[in-house]
Write a protein that holds these residues in place. Structure first.
Motif, PDB file in Angstrom:
ATOM      1  N   ASN A 216      -0.797  10.403  -5.882  1.00  0.00           N
ATOM      2  CA  ASN A 216       0.090  10.733  -4.762  1.00  0.00           C
ATOM      3  C   ASN A 216      -0.773  11.197  -3.589  1.00  0.00           C
ATOM      4  O   ASN A 216      -2.006  11.256  -3.678  1.00  0.00           O
ATOM      5  CB  ASN A 216       1.103  11.808  -5.159  1.00  0.00           C
ATOM      6  N   GLU A 217      -0.120  11.544  -2.482  1.00  0.00           N
ATOM      7  CA  GLU A 217      -0.868  11.891  -1.268  1.00  0.00           C
ATOM      8  C   GLU A 217      -1.717  13.150  -1.447  1.00  0.00           C
ATOM      9  O   GLU A 217      -2.858  13.206  -0.992  1.00  0.00           O
ATOM     10  CB  GLU A 217       0.098  12.059  -0.090  1.00  0.00           C
ATOM     11  N   ILE A 218      -1.183  14.172  -2.085  1.00  0.00           N
ATOM     12  CA  ILE A 218      -1.940  15.408  -2.256  1.00  0.00           C
ATOM     13  C   ILE A 218      -3.194  15.180  -3.084  1.00  0.00           C
ATOM     14  O   ILE A 218      -4.246  15.756  -2.824  1.00  0.00           O
ATOM     15  CB  ILE A 218      -1.038  16.511  -2.888  1.00  0.00           C
TER      16      ILE A 218
ATOM     17  N   PRO B 147      -4.217   7.580   4.978  1.00  0.00           N
ATOM     18  CA  PRO B 147      -3.938   8.730   5.858  1.00  0.00           C
ATOM     19  C   PRO B 147      -4.137  10.074   5.145  1.00  0.00           C
ATOM     20  O   PRO B 147      -4.571  11.050   5.758  1.00  0.00           O
ATOM     21  CB  PRO B 147      -2.482   8.525   6.269  1.00  0.00           C
ATOM     22  N   ALA B 148      -3.825  10.136   3.853  1.00  0.00           N
ATOM     23  CA  ALA B 148      -4.012  11.382   3.110  1.00  0.00           C
ATOM     24  C   ALA B 148      -5.497  11.692   2.968  1.00  0.00           C
ATOM     25  O   ALA B 148      -5.925  12.859   3.090  1.00  0.00           O
ATOM     26  CB  ALA B 148      -3.347  11.279   1.740  1.00  0.00           C
ATOM     27  N   ILE B 149      -6.311  10.659   2.701  1.00  0.00           N
ATOM     28  CA  ILE B 149      -7.767  10.862   2.616  1.00  0.00           C
ATOM     29  C   ILE B 149      -8.298  11.379   3.956  1.00  0.00           C
ATOM     30  O   ILE B 149      -9.093  12.332   4.010  1.00  0.00           O
ATOM     31  CB  ILE B 149      -8.474   9.564   2.203  1.00  0.00           C
ATOM     32  N   LEU B 150      -7.845  10.740   5.042  1.00  0.00           N
ATOM     33  CA  LEU B 150      -8.268  11.167   6.374  1.00  0.00           C
ATOM     34  C   LEU B 150      -7.854  12.613   6.642  1.00  0.00           C
ATOM     35  O   LEU B 150      -8.621  13.406   7.201  1.00  0.00           O
ATOM     36  CB  LEU B 150      -7.669  10.239   7.437  1.00  0.00           C
TER      37      LEU B 150
ATOM     38  N   ALA C 221      -8.477  -1.085  -4.899  1.00  0.00           N
ATOM     39  CA  ALA C 221      -8.896   0.097  -5.653  1.00  0.00           C
ATOM     40  C   ALA C 221      -8.087   1.327  -5.235  1.00  0.00           C
ATOM     41  O   ALA C 221      -7.752   2.176  -6.068  1.00  0.00           O
ATOM     42  CB  ALA C 221     -10.386   0.341  -5.448  1.00  0.00           C
ATOM     43  N   ILE C 222      -7.801   1.432  -3.940  1.00  0.00           N
ATOM     44  CA  ILE C 222      -6.934   2.496  -3.427  1.00  0.00           C
ATOM     45  C   ILE C 222      -5.906   1.849  -2.524  1.00  0.00           C
ATOM     46  O   ILE C 222      -6.258   1.069  -1.622  1.00  0.00           O
ATOM     47  CB  ILE C 222      -7.730   3.556  -2.628  1.00  0.00           C
ATOM     48  N   ASP C 223      -4.686   2.150  -2.736  1.00  0.00           N
ATOM     49  CA  ASP C 223      -3.610   1.604  -1.909  1.00  0.00           C
ATOM     50  C   ASP C 223      -3.769   2.103  -0.469  1.00  0.00           C
ATOM     51  O   ASP C 223      -4.104   3.270  -0.236  1.00  0.00           O
ATOM     52  CB  ASP C 223      -2.256   2.055  -2.472  1.00  0.00           C
ATOM     53  N   ALA C 224      -3.507   1.216   0.487  1.00  0.00           N
ATOM     54  CA  ALA C 224      -3.662   1.560   1.902  1.00  0.00           C
ATOM     55  C   ALA C 224      -2.791   2.743   2.314  1.00  0.00           C
ATOM     56  O   ALA C 224      -3.118   3.477   3.242  1.00  0.00           O
ATOM     57  CB  ALA C 224      -3.341   0.353   2.779  1.00  0.00           C
ATOM     58  N   ARG C 225      -1.689   2.959   1.579  1.00  0.00           N
ATOM     59  CA  ARG C 225      -0.785   4.056   1.953  1.00  0.00           C
ATOM     60  C   ARG C 225      -1.418   5.424   1.697  1.00  0.00           C
ATOM     61  O   ARG C 225      -0.924   6.439   2.192  1.00  0.00           O
ATOM     62  CB  ARG C 225       0.535   3.929   1.226  1.00  0.00           C
TER      63      ARG C 225
END
Length: 718
Positions: free
Chosen positions: A598-600, A560-563, A553-557
């Motif tokens: 994306n990460e943001i 870190p952005a969620i954290l 559902a969410i890519d592991a990459r």
């Protein structure tokens, strides 16, 4: 002056409550040793010690002063220390380099709280103590009561070496039961006459002499056998036993003084020379990492810096004790803390403001030098053949905090530099910029301590500063489980932003079981934990971040952005903007877009989902709690307890110790503003306290409501 070998040096620290007469004693010692030709006085503002303008204004010692005197072929290094507990940092550094303490007691006041405080410090630093009852020429002098109070409050046996014959305004004679003589003094010149003990005093003198003989014999088996055989001991044998007992801190000899009239000064110095431990008999200096160093004048050169000051026309002056070897002008030493080389350009011995140049100083001696590059208190300087680092002075924990700011904001940078310099001269002062509180926090031993610093900044450096109550470093946490989701979606031409996060949060505690299932939106959600990351937070507590994402559902990459988004909100809690702590987060679902994610996007989604869940998780504010121990006179205990209870303190215990009451409690830091001043006011300056951080606890509901309202009003103002 001549070069004194190690066996002809004595290092003493003067102890006692404010007003006991330490500075006047130091002056009289210097006078008897011909270091000065005339004695100054505190009232005349012309003593060797207490020579700064700020000490003249306050009429008491604020800094420690290093002095010396020469007497009967010996050099006595004297450290005159402040009696007020606000300035105990100077006392701690003096203990480091002194081998014996001389505790002065005011015969008018007896055993004061200030005396007990300093006696405690002496025990903590394992220093033997000689007691001297001063101001026996005062109208209200009470020798018997003072000695009895000393006996009741001392952990070591008290042995009377001298007693006054006529205490009071006419005091001019005392009986010495070690010498078995009476000493009579003429005026205030220090001139004395040795006389036989009069018949009227003989019975009392013999009784005290017998007690002194027995105390001396108890410290050595051979002396005890001699005593049993002969029924007495010679003066030399008594000195030998007293010397052993004093060095082991198994007895406290008591002397008579009038420092203003110069009565008893010579005799006290004679006793220090003959009996008190010097560098060769005192314990060796202990090293960081284990081991010790003995005072050997022929060993490698090693010196320990215990005090620095900035003097007009001289710059920075570093005061040190030579631990080992013989230090000479021109030597190059290595600073073990910095690795820098320091050249000893000039050597001095200090008598307060006055300094005498010398060529060499032997192990055990105390001196000073100027123009060292980056040498501070607690630094060890070594010559070739030594790689030692002396154990550091353990300065007291701060008891008073204030926020500080220059009145002229253009001087903020200058103020910062001056405050850092102040910590070099007085390491019991602390300064830090709190990123959390957005304030510069100044800490010290009491309000008076920091007010003196403010006066120095104004008078010496012409910079005006304001003190104001510091903000309290609150923490935020949660009390129940809550779930939330957030979709971040933004389209503005070209590639957009998309990220959706679903998570659950719960209170974290050490040893809690791994998450398995939660009830979300009325139904159970099973968690299949894929990864766990434990983060020890810089501000205390933990964040545990778990991933239970299934089916891609969410890519592991993007984890870190969620954290990162969650951590941003942990640094700015939703309730009051304080740091959050002790939370477990489980990310269990979400969505992503093959082009726009994306990460943001996931950082913002994680941040907002966490914020929403936090608000629904029984959020609570936590406040710092401190453990406090108050030493107070018995007649003021009720007032002290009432004041603490008004500060939301929880009283944990009360004990009596030698005439004083010790109260222990847990109290919120928010309630400790200006406590040192209030305690002094309540007890007439007769109480003191220590405090240390104990942990965080939830604030009461009514306090939380006030804090939330205050934060809301601040937000509106902004």
């Amino acid at each position: 002056m001549k070069k004194y070998p190690t066996n002809e040096i004595k290092n003493i620290v003067l102890l006692g409550a404010s007003g006991a007469g330490k500075t006047t004693l130091a002056e009289a010692m210097a006078y008897e040793g011909k270091v000065i030709e005339r004695r100054g006085s505190v009232e005349g503002e012309n003593t060797l010690s207490d020579y700064t303008d700020i000490e003249h204004q306050n009429r008491r010692s604020i800094f420690s002063t290093v002095l010396y005197t020469e007497f009967n072929g010996y050099k006595l290094n004297i450290l005159d220390t402040p009696g007020a507990d606000d300035f105990c940092g100077a006392l701690f550094s003096s203990f480091k380099v002194a081998d014996v303490g001389v505790m002065l007691l005011n015969a008018q006041n007896g055993f004061e709280v200030g005396t007990e405080i300093q006696a405690r410090y002496a025990r903590r630093h394992e220093k033997p103590v000689i007691a001297a009852v001063n101001q026996l020429d005062s109208e209200k002098a009470n020798w018997e009561q003072t000695v009895e109070e000393l006996r009741a409050n001392s952990e070591a046996p008290i042995v009377v070496v001298q007693y006054p014959v006529n205490p009071g305004p006419d005091f001019d004679r005392f009986v010495d039961v070690l010498m078995m003589k009476m000493y009579k003094f003429k005026g205030d010149t220090g001139e004395r006459e040795e006389l036989p003990i009069p018949e009227s005093e003989m019975e009392r003198a013999r009784e005290l002499n017998k007690a002194l003989v027995e105390a001396a014999a108890e410290n050595d088996e051979a002396l005890m056998e001699l005593y049993f055989d002969k029924g007495t001991l010679t003066q030399d044998e008594m000195r030998s036993g007293i010397k052993l007992g004093l060095a082991k801190r198994d007895l406290v000899p008591v002397f008579c003084l009038s420092t203003k009239k110069d009565i008893g000064i010579k005799r006290l110095m004679e006793f220090i020379i003959n009996v008190a431990p010097g560098p060769l008999k005192a314990p060796n200096f202990r090293l960081i990492g284990g081991g010790d160093v003995q005072a050997d004048a022929d060993g490698p050169v090693s010196v320990f810096v215990f005090k620095t000051t900035v003097e007009p026309h001289l710059g920075e002056v570093a005061y040190f004790r030579v631990i080992s070897g013989t230090l000479a002008e021109g030597m190059e030493l290595t600073n073990m803390a910095t690795g820098n080389k320091e050249k000893i350009g000039q050597l001095f011995v200090s008598a307060g403001r006055n300094r005498t140049k010398v060529a060499e100083l032997c192990a055990g001696d105390i001196g000073c030098t100027v123009k060292l590059k980056a040498t501070r208190v607690n630094h060890t300087l070594n010559g070739p053949g030594a790689d030692w680092q002396i154990n550091l002075i353990g300065f007291p924990q701060p008891r008073f905090r204030t926020a500080v700011k220059a009145r002229n904001s253009a001087e903020d940078e200058k103020l910062g530099e001056l405050l850092i310099r102040a910590t070099y001269e007085d390491p019991s002062i602390g300064v830090e910029y709190s990123k959390e509180l957005k304030q510069t926090i100044l800490s010290g031993q009491g309000e008076h301590h920091l007010n003196i610093l403010r006066t120095q900044l104004a008078n010496t450096h012409k910079i005006e500063v304001d003190y104001f109550p510091p903000k309290v470093p609150y923490r935020e946490t949660i009390t129940r489980t809550a779930a939330a989701g957030y979709r971040h979606k933004k389209q503005s031409g070209g590639a957009g932003q998309f990220g959706e996060v679903s998570l659950v949060i719960e209170p974290y505690y050490e040893g809690m079981p791994a998450p398995s299932k939660y009830k979300i939106d009325g139904r159970e959600q099973v968690m299949n934990i894929k990864s766990v990351e434990e983060i020890d937070l810089d501000w205390g507590g933990k964040l545990v971040f778990c991933s239970a994402i299934v089916g891609g559902a969410i890519d592991a990459r993007f984890l870190p952005a969620i954290l990162k988004g969650i951590m941003e909100k942990m640094e700015e809690g939703p309730l009051t903007g304080s740091y959050a702590r002790d939370i477990r987060v489980v990310v269990y679902d979400g969505k992503m877009h093959p082009v726009d994610s994306n990460e943001i996007s996931f950082k913002l989604a994680g941040r907002n989902a966490f914020k929403e869940a936090f608000r629904n998780a029984g959020a609570k504010i936590m406040e710092p709690i401190y453990q406090i121990e108050v030493l107070a006179p018995s007649d003021k205990l009720g007032d002290v307890m009432s004041d603490l209870q008004n500060r939301r303190a929880i009283i944990e215990g009360m004990t009596s110790e030698k005439g004083f009451e010790i109260l222990t409690a847990r109290v919120p830091l928010a309630e400790m503003t200006r406590y040192s001043t209030s305690l002094s006011s309540l007890t007439g300056g007769r109480a003191t306290y220590t405090m240390k951080f104990a942990g965080y606890e939830q604030v009461p509901a009514e306090v939380q409501d006030k804090l939330l309202k205050a934060y809301s009003d601040t937000d509106k103002d902004e």
